[in-house]
Write an enzyme that holds these catalytic residues in place. Structure first.
Site, PDB file in Angstrom:
ATOM      1  N   GLU A 179       0.930  -1.328  -0.034  1.00 39.93           N
ATOM      2  CA  GLU A 179      -0.097  -0.010   0.039  1.00 39.93           C
ATOM      3  C   GLU A 179       0.786   1.403  -0.065  1.00 39.93           C
ATOM      4  O   GLU A 179       2.084   1.219   0.659  1.00 39.93           O
ATOM      5  CB  GLU A 179      -0.785   0.085   1.232  1.00 39.93           C
ATOM      6  CG  GLU A 179      -1.894  -1.038   1.521  1.00 39.93           C
ATOM      7  CD  GLU A 179      -2.444  -1.221   2.593  1.00 39.93           C
ATOM      8  OE1 GLU A 179      -3.706  -1.908   2.752  1.00 39.93           O
ATOM      9  OE2 GLU A 179      -1.690  -1.174   3.843  1.00 39.93           O
ATOM     10  N   ASP A 198      -7.570  -5.015   8.952  1.00 41.41           N
ATOM     11  CA  ASP A 198      -7.278  -3.701   8.274  1.00 41.41           C
ATOM     12  C   ASP A 198      -7.387  -3.818   6.765  1.00 41.41           C
ATOM     13  O   ASP A 198      -6.561  -3.323   6.095  1.00 41.41           O
ATOM     14  CB  ASP A 198      -5.893  -3.201   9.030  1.00 41.41           C
ATOM     15  CG  ASP A 198      -4.902  -4.165   8.691  1.00 41.41           C
ATOM     16  OD1 ASP A 198      -5.300  -5.365   8.227  1.00 41.41           O
ATOM     17  OD2 ASP A 198      -3.759  -3.644   9.207  1.00 41.41           O
ATOM     18  N   LYS A 235     -10.451  -8.859   5.784  1.00 38.15           N
ATOM     19  CA  LYS A 235      -9.533  -9.310   6.796  1.00 38.15           C
ATOM     20  C   LYS A 235     -10.051  -8.813   8.082  1.00 38.15           C
ATOM     21  O   LYS A 235     -10.008  -7.619   8.447  1.00 38.15           O
ATOM     22  CB  LYS A 235      -8.262  -9.024   6.558  1.00 38.15           C
ATOM     23  CG  LYS A 235      -7.162  -8.879   7.768  1.00 38.15           C
ATOM     24  CD  LYS A 235      -5.499  -8.856   7.148  1.00 38.15           C
ATOM     25  CE  LYS A 235      -4.656  -8.773   8.290  1.00 38.15           C
ATOM     26  NZ  LYS A 235      -4.453  -7.307   8.890  1.00 38.15           N
ATOM     27  N   GLN A 245       3.185  -6.091  16.982  1.00 40.57           N
ATOM     28  CA  GLN A 245       2.659  -4.692  17.364  1.00 40.57           C
ATOM     29  C   GLN A 245       2.461  -4.724  19.024  1.00 40.57           C
ATOM     30  O   GLN A 245       2.061  -3.373  19.664  1.00 40.57           O
ATOM     31  CB  GLN A 245       1.260  -4.414  16.671  1.00 40.57           C
ATOM     32  CG  GLN A 245       1.417  -4.646  15.183  1.00 40.57           C
ATOM     33  CD  GLN A 245       2.021  -3.662  14.606  1.00 40.57           C
ATOM     34  OE1 GLN A 245       2.261  -2.687  14.974  1.00 40.57           O
ATOM     35  NE2 GLN A 245       2.997  -4.118  13.601  1.00 40.57           N
TER      36      GLN A 245
END
Ligand code: NAD
Length: 354
Positions: free
Chosen positions: A65, A236, A240, A149
């Site tokens: 992206e 996101d 998904k 994360q």
């Protein structure tokens, strides 16, 4: 005369090593708190920004992206991928780098690694949203999905909200053990749990940060009690998601940029006109955050370009104070701007005479 790049053409570059030194020299909690301020400031001037859903190139295994935005004076974009299968081959699920440029010349003024910076900005954004949405005095968070994360999320919730009790759950127990090890000695009371339900016991905040390229159901409706705040980070991408649709129907949903979240977020499971509240309005005080103790609030996080812009802006402001950057010879800079070819011929002649 050999061409030497002038200072203007030498672009500050923050490597992974520089980023780690910047973060550790500032300290995690101060870094995350200041970064959250930068994001909040930029969200409060929302109308000044060019906004577009990110440009996504999907494949069987993941997505690549580009995330651009500009406030009219400065332009920024991030390149980022998401490939859940990568960890099986020793690679990250998410990697990123970003660029800032001045709008008046178009010249880049910063290139930075953004794999670490994305984890920091995602966590800062999650905690910032939770400051407005989570029950007052929240101390306990369930952290479901304990990958790259997860520690960043824990650190940001501690820095911004004072969360100091964490219930960890991951389908891979080794991930929870690593997360607990990394967070040891940082002021948390941590429990590794055998199920998402166990991790959620007594938690006022539930963070989901799993990675799977499918409509997953990490949380089902019966698991969610009144009054909790859900910070849904892992859904996101189109196809998904992490939450059962019924949870969405019981929640007040808060988003970054609706045109992007409706494609990528949990709300892709809902009708196109299902009401959502934009966080920039909450931060600006024109929309309410949490209104009652029994309300279920949901931050349907997907990550928006302005957060990356804020993160790059923050890093740019840390270059001089910390000194952790180098300069990249990135832009061709002939003495006569129109003599680009001449620059090459001089280099050619130099190589022959050497
Ligand atoms: P990661 O691959 O490092 O970690 C994901 C973890 O989830 C793994 O440890 C895995 O075992 C676990 N997991 C998978 N399915 C599970 C399940 N059903 N129950 C419990 N645990 C499960 O990924 P990461 O870099 O930590 O990213 C986590 C997610 O966050 C990804 O989906 C990524 O795309 C997303 N993300 C979102 C944003 C945002 O701004 N919203 C930013 C960065 C990453």
């Amino acid at each position: 005369m050999p061409n030497t790049a002038s200072d203007l053409a030498l672009v500050p570059f923050v490597s992974v090593d520089d980023m780690m030194k910047i973060v550790t020299s500032i300290g995690y909690e101060r870094f995350l708190t200041e970064l959250a301020f930068y994001i909040e400031d930029d969200f409060k001037r929302w109308e000044q920004f060019d906004k577009t859903p990110r440009v996504a190139s999907h494949s069987l295994d993941g997505v690549i992206e580009l995330m651009p935005t500009s406030d009219g004076r400065t332009y920024g974009f991030k390149y980022v991928n998401g490939h859940p299968k990568n960890t099986r081959e020793g690679r990250q699920t998410v990697t990123a780098f970003g660029v800032m440029a001045t709008v008046d010349t178009g010249y880049p003024v910063l290139i930075s690694e953004m794999t670490i910076l994305t984890a920091l900005r995602t966590a800062a954004m999650s905690a910032l949203a939770a400051k407005h949405l989570a029950p007052a005095g929240s101390r306990r968070m369930a952290l479901i999905g304990n990958g790259a994360q997860s520690e960043f999320q824990a650190m940001a919730f501690k820095a911004l909200l004072g969360v100091d009790q964490i219930g960890l759950y991951d389908v891979d127990r080794r991930a929870s053990e690593r997360c607990a090890r990394n967070l040891a000695g940082r002021g948390f009371d941590i429990g590794i749990c055998d199920s998402a339900e166990a991790a959620m016991e007594g938690a006022q905040i539930i963070t989901t940060a799993t990675a799977d390229k499918q409509y997953a159901t990490i949380l089902t409706d019966n698991m969610i009690g009144a009054g909790v705040h859900i910070n849904a980070v892992g859904g996101d991408c189109p196809g998904k998601t992490e939450l059962h649709r019924d949870i969405l129907l019981r929640s007040d949903i808060f988003v970054e940029f609706p045109p992007q979240t409706r494609i990528e977020g949990e709300i892709q499971q809902l009708e196109e006109d299902h009401p959502v509240t934009e966080l920039w309005e909450v931060f600006s005080g024109t929309a309410a955050g949490r209104r009652s103790a029994s309300q279920i609030t949901l931050f349907d996080s997907v990550g928006f370009a302005i957060e990356d812009f804020s993160a790059l802006r923050y890093i740019r402001d840390q270059l001089q104070p910390t000194g952790y950057f180098s300069r990249l010879d990135l832009l061709a800079d002939p003495d006569d701007p129109r003599d680009l070819f001449g620059m090459l011929t001089r280099s050619e002649a130099q190589a022959k005479s050497a």
